[in-house]
Design an enzyme around this catalytic site. Structure first.
Site, PDB file in Angstrom:
ATOM      1  CB  THR A 176      17.341 110.957  45.824  1.00 50.92           C
ATOM      2  OG1 THR A 176      17.460 109.547  45.963  1.00 50.92           O
ATOM      3  CG2 THR A 176      17.107 111.592  47.157  1.00 50.92           C
ATOM      4  CB  THR A 195      15.005 108.994  48.097  1.00 45.08           C
ATOM      5  OG1 THR A 195      15.407 108.156  47.014  1.00 45.08           O
ATOM      6  CG2 THR A 195      15.034 108.183  49.375  1.00 45.08           C
ATOM      7  CG  ASP A 202      19.336 102.745  50.370  1.00 46.49           C
ATOM      8  OD1 ASP A 202      19.866 102.420  49.292  1.00 46.49           O
ATOM      9  OD2 ASP A 202      18.898 103.885  50.582  1.00 46.49           O
ATOM     10  CB  SER A 211      19.852 107.445  54.178  1.00 46.79           C
ATOM     11  OG  SER A 211      19.715 108.430  53.183  1.00 46.79           O
ATOM     12  N   GLY A 235      21.592 111.375  44.477  1.00 43.82           N
ATOM     13  CA  GLY A 235      22.780 110.734  43.916  1.00 43.82           C
ATOM     14  C   GLY A 235      23.309 109.567  44.708  1.00 43.82           C
ATOM     15  N   GLY A 236      22.466 108.955  45.577  1.00 48.33           N
ATOM     16  CA  GLY A 236      22.925 107.769  46.298  1.00 48.33           C
ATOM     17  C   GLY A 236      24.211 108.042  47.055  1.00 48.33           C
TER      18      GLY A 236
HETATM   19  O1  DON Z   1      18.927 107.076  51.036  1.00 51.93           O
HETATM   20  C1  DON Z   1      19.762 106.971  50.164  1.00 51.93           C
HETATM   21  O2  DON Z   1      20.912 107.333  50.307  1.00 51.93           O
HETATM   22  C2  DON Z   1      19.379 106.430  48.805  1.00 51.93           C
HETATM   23  N1  DON Z   1      18.175 105.655  48.879  1.00 51.93           N
HETATM   24  C3  DON Z   1      19.243 107.553  47.874  1.00 51.93           C
HETATM   25  C4  DON Z   1      19.040 107.053  46.487  1.00 51.93           C
HETATM   26  C5  DON Z   1      19.429 108.043  45.528  1.00 51.93           C
HETATM   27  O3  DON Z   1      19.864 109.121  45.817  1.00 51.93           O
HETATM   28  C6  DON Z   1      19.261 107.601  44.159  1.00 51.93           C
HETATM   29  N2  DON Z   1      19.683 108.573  43.278  1.00 51.93           N
HETATM   30  N3  DON Z   1      19.620 109.684  43.194  1.00 51.93           N
END
Ligand code: DON
Length: 568
Positions: A376, A394, A418, A447, A468-469
């Protein structure tokens, strides 16, 4: 006197004379002092430069964020996007703030159990199929923010991206590495391979990457705005691919897409006002819950990265991630979320009373029916008038679905990944199956993105956020603790090692190759935490800290090598 000094004096004079942005959402302006200069911090230098140039031309922080976000879709295709979504938190110098929620939505044909095949969870379908594509929000979201708080013409803001796509740009070692890594996936899709390889051979650093179809899409968006993307030629190209290749997204999904303008979640932390994102991100709730919990301890004395401090931080993380899993989803589909309670000081006091300063708790699944990579991207902007933007966007995975739309040249998201995988199944591996976050037509997947602003004495103090998810709220927490409790400057706050606890799996994840203080990890183990090393570093934070009207940037170059802070 050198030219730059004259420039500084002129901008100081300007800063003193200039009022806050005359943007319609900001309301009547008070005579607030501005900043000495504006700044953009982003994960790729040319994109940050595009935003900084907009500031030099008198654009607002929103203008600069829009230009940078479009440019990232070209120069940082891992995560910068037209085919994804995100959250933009904007605060005007006079204090008005709003969140532009341009999160993707589930197509009308989505169903809660859609990730099950003959009763078994199908991971590939959930994360790596055209059915995992949500209706993209980025073009609509950036346009809505610009309409409310932009000053320069829309076409001017899209132009740097269009030019970079048409003329191409020089591939950096970081981009070359990531393109190489994804080449096996690109090989499965001819149109993607044609653009993102040189006839099947990976791009080397120093070679030029051109994206002519993307340039044409951007040219249409320059002229027609979101109309092209949601109803025009770009929409037709996208739907044609979906119909032909088995996706769910249709014309009515695109035509019906709406940006939600939401009030930010607001809290306080040691005398700073904290503004962050509300659901459908769980990031803001988690962040405020953790800050409220930690406010009850003297972290400055303990030090956020000492064992004493870190144990408490890990416990605050554990509780916040449990609540995220239990309660949070799209507010349109999970109206009973107890948001006010979760972000209250009283609730934090309850959480503190359950924390044992000497001993790690155990995560529990009681009350529940029984990994994300770094892809992201975040950007932070301030302008001279004191307006600020914190924007995280993202495609979900690395290059999203790793497929571009034929003829339109942009990567598709796989954001439906997600949504919770299996309704009703929450387990100790980290799988969550609670009701608030199920795939339903029109719903926005939960998210973790947490673009955040801290305000002190009425003016912007810190702009922060990260990819960073699930680690995002924790990375954002670290940057705040490092500035507020440890007194670090922006760069040091970003460089410091981080760690992550997410309730389940029940362990503290630490960064490989990071320099933790001596004895730090052993001491956490001694308190009963399971400590494991992650495969990759944690997040890529991009931070601006404002002191006495002077912004300083913290670009996360040790975790995302192309990151850059560019001053106006
Ligand atoms: O919205 C979210 O939290 C995720 N789709 C974000 C994914 C993500 O940050 C992947 N890595 N960096």
């Amino acid at each position: 006197m050198g030219r730059w000094r004259i420039g500084v004096l002129v901008s100081m004079a300007f800063a003193l004379l200039a009022g806050p942005a005359a943007d319609p959402v900001a309301g009547p302006s008070r005579n607030l002092p501005g900043l000495l200069r504006g700044m953009v911090v982003a994960q790729e230098r040319q994109a940050a430069e595009a935003g900084a140039q907009v500031l030099r031309e008198g654009g607002t922080a929103i203008d600069a964020a829009v230009a940078t976000a479009f440019a990232l879709a070209v120069t940082h295709p891992v995560a910068g996007n037209l085919g994804g979504g995100g959250f933009l938190l904007a605060r005007s110098a006079n204090g008005a703030a709003q969140v532009y929620d341009f999160r993707e939505t589930a197509p009308g044909r989505a169903r809660p159990g859609m990730w099950l095949r003959a009763g078994r969870y199908d991971q590939r379908e959930h994360h790596d199929s055209l059915r995992s594509v949500g209706t993209p929000g980025s073009v609509a979201g950036l346009h809505a923010a610009w309409k409310a708080g932009g000053r320069l013409p829309w076409a001017r803001l899209v132009e740097p991206a269009r030019k970079l796509a048409a003329e191409g740009f020089i591939v950096s070692p970081t981009l070359s590495d990531s393109l190489k890594q994804s080449l096996p996936a690109f090989r499965k899709h001819g149109p993607t391979l044609a653009v993102f390889s040189r006839k099947g051979r990976p791009f080397e650093p120093g070679e030029r990457l051109r994206q002519p179809d993307l340039a044409r899409t951007l040219a249409r968006i320059q002229i027609e705005g979101p109309e092209d993307f949601y109803r025009g030629r770009t929409a037709r190209l996208l739907v044609r691919m979906m119909v032909k290749e088995g996706g769910l997204l249709r014309r009515r999904d695109l035509a019906g897409y709406r940006v939600e303008v939401r009030a930010p979640l607001a809290g306080t932390y040691r005398g700073h006002e904290v503004l962050t994102v509300p659901p459908p991100s769980g990031g803001g709730i988690a962040l405020l819950e953790m800050l409220n919990t930690l406010e009850g301890y003297d972290l400055a004395a303990r030090g956020p990265l000492t064992t004493e401090g870190s144990h408490l931080v890990a416990e605050a993380m554990r509780a916040a991630y449990r609540d995220r899993a239990r309660f949070v989803g799209d507010p349109a589909f999970a109206p009973a979320m107890p948001v006010e309670r979760l972000i209250s000081k009283a609730y934090a006091a309850e959480l503190r009373s359950a924390i044992d300063p000497q001993r790690a708790l155990r995560s529990s699944l009681e009350g529940f029916e029984t990994g994300e990579p770094e892809h992201t991207t975040h950007l932070s902007v301030v302008d001279r008038e004191g307006n600020a933007v914190s924007l995280t966007t993202t495609l979900e995975d690395y290059y999203g679905l790793k497929r571009i739309v034929p003829g339109a040249g942009f990567f598709l998201n796989n954001e439906m990944g997600d949504f919770n995988a299996v309704p009703g199944r929450t387990d100790a591996t980290g799988m969550v199956g609670t009701a608030p976050n199920l795939s339903r037509p029109g719903a926005r997947p939960l998210s973790s993105m947490s673009p955040t602003l801290l305000v002190k004495d009425g003016g912007v103090f810190l702009v922060t956020g990260s990819p960073g998810g699930r680690t995002i709220p924790n990375t954002t927490l670290h940057t705040i603790l490092n500035v507020v409790d440890a007194g670090l400057d922006a760069q040091a706050a970003v460089d410091a090692p981080r760690f992550h606890h997410q309730w389940f799996p029940d362990r503290v994840q630490v960064e490989p190759g990071a320099r933790y203080p001596p004895g730090f990890l052993d001491a956490l183990r001694a308190k009963g935490h399971r400590v494991v090393e992650r495969e990759t570093r944690q997040g890529v934070a991009q931070v601006i800290l404002v002191r006495r009207g002077q912004p300083s940037g913290g670009a996360d170059g040790s975790r995302g090598a192309d990151s850059a802070a560019v001053a106006e």
